[in-house]
Design a protein around this motif. Structure first.
Motif, short mmCIF file in Angstrom:
data_model
loop_
_atom_site.label_atom_id
_atom_site.label_comp_id
_atom_site.label_asym_id
_atom_site.label_seq_id
_atom_site.Cartn_x
_atom_site.Cartn_y
_atom_site.Cartn_z
N ILE A 194 -22.99 -32.40 23.26
CA ILE A 194 -24.43 -32.65 23.29
C ILE A 194 -24.76 -33.93 24.06
CG2 ILE A 194 -26.47 -33.08 21.88
CD1 ILE A 194 -25.22 -31.36 19.71
N ILE A 195 -24.02 -35.01 23.80
CA ILE A 195 -24.32 -36.28 24.47
C ILE A 195 -24.16 -36.17 25.99
CG2 ILE A 195 -23.53 -38.67 24.76
CD1 ILE A 195 -23.11 -38.80 21.77
N SER A 250 -14.61 -33.20 6.51
CA SER A 250 -14.03 -32.53 7.67
C SER A 250 -15.10 -31.86 8.52
CB SER A 250 -13.00 -31.48 7.22
OG SER A 250 -13.61 -30.51 6.38
N LEU A 251 -16.13 -31.29 7.86
CA LEU A 251 -17.21 -30.65 8.59
C LEU A 251 -18.07 -31.70 9.31
CD1 LEU A 251 -18.66 -28.07 9.32
CD2 LEU A 251 -20.01 -28.28 7.20
N LEU A 263 -19.59 -34.38 14.41
CA LEU A 263 -19.64 -35.59 15.22
C LEU A 263 -18.85 -35.43 16.52
CD1 LEU A 263 -19.26 -38.34 12.46
CD2 LEU A 263 -21.31 -37.76 13.76
N ILE A 264 -17.69 -34.78 16.41
CA ILE A 264 -16.89 -34.53 17.61
C ILE A 264 -17.64 -33.62 18.57
CG2 ILE A 264 -14.79 -33.40 18.47
CD1 ILE A 264 -13.37 -34.33 15.93
N LEU A 265 -18.27 -32.58 18.00
CA LEU A 265 -19.06 -31.67 18.83
C LEU A 265 -20.21 -32.42 19.50
CD1 LEU A 265 -19.54 -28.69 19.66
CD2 LEU A 265 -21.06 -28.49 17.69
N LEU A 266 -20.85 -33.30 18.76
CA LEU A 266 -21.96 -34.09 19.30
C LEU A 266 -21.48 -34.98 20.44
CD1 LEU A 266 -24.96 -34.97 18.90
CD2 LEU A 266 -24.09 -36.79 17.41
#
Length: 267
Positions: A17-18, A4-5, A10-13
């Motif tokens: 970020i991208i 989950s973390l 990955l969702i945050l990235l």
């Protein structure tokens, strides 16, 4: 580390970020292209380009217009430009706040060295006001300018004034009378401003023709002033827009919403 973390990271990235990295890359490309244009034309390049943009993380589009922040930045850029350095102002805008547009127009009108406005697609309303203040207008042969008639509460000032000419004043409500008074002032103020920025390049009769056509409601506010119309109004312009301007505009893409509506093959 739990799944989950990992998924959260990955969702945050993906969402934060991208996009930031992409924005930095495209900004670097814009600066590089602007420097290239400056070297080729021996000028100071300033851009006023308004595109529909995506708001934050929620993907909601919003449209940009000429505002006070734009005028502050352009006034600063003009002030920092050497007095003997020509300016190329790349203009792509639907218009915006009259005060901001007039400030920009006044600044480029007062710059001692030649100022050229380059228009790849359109410069409407306040954008046209800015273009008229420049020493030269260079535009794509299919690009357009637009009327500069003031708008009061979403209505053309000239149309509000016409109400008083067509109806008995006792049949006109107070709100319309107030708007008509404001409209009268707005038209006079704009015409005085136009006369000021056009005085050095046009004869009085030509100025009268331009103000009559562009500020008194002859056309709708979104009427396209094509190269042919500009020629009829004796507004000097050229269509030899440098290729570098088109290349720079590619670096200001409209945000995609699903499948693109226009497709073509490049050869």
């Amino acid at each position: 580390m739990s799944w989950s973390l990992i998924i959260l990271v990955l969702i945050l990235l993906f969402f934060v970020i991208i996009p930031l990295i992409k924005n930095k890359i495209i900004r670097h490309k814009r600066i590089k292209k602007m420097k290239s244009i400056e070297e080729q034309r021996d000028s100071r390049v300033i851009t006023l380009i308004h595109r529909q943009e995506i708001l934050g993380l929620i993907g909601m589009p919003f449209t940009r217009f000429i505002n006070i922040e734009d005028s502050e930045e352009i006034l600063r850029a003009v002030r920092e430009t050497d007095s003997d350095k020509p300016i190329d102002l790349i203009l792509h805008t639907p218009g915006g706040l009259v005060l901001a547009a007039e400030q920009i127009a006044r600044a480029i009108d007062r710059h001692p060295a030649p100022v050229k406005v380059l228009i790849p697609h359109y410069a409407m309303s306040g954008g046209t006001l800015i273009a008229l203040a420049a020493d030269n207008i260079i535009m794509d042969q299919n690009a357009v300018l637009g009327p500069v008639d003031p708008q009061i509460s979403g209505y053309p000032a000239a149309s509000i004034k016409n109400v008083l000419d067509r109806k008995d004043i006792n049949e006109v409500d107070d709100d319309t009378l107030i708007k008509a008074d404001i409209a009268e002032k707005a038209v006079i103020q704009l015409e005085n401003f136009l006369e000021g920025i056009l005085a050095d390049d046009f004869e009085p009769g030509e100025i009268e023709k331009i103000t009559k056509n562009l500020s008194r409601g002859k056309f709708t506010h979104d009427f396209a002033l094509t190269c042919d119309v500009l020629q009829e109004l004796n507004i000097d312009h050229h269509t030899d827009l440098p290729d570098g301007i088109y290349e720079l505009m590619k670096l200001y893409p409209q945000p995609g919403q699903g499948y693109p509506s226009v497709n073509y093959l490049s050869y």
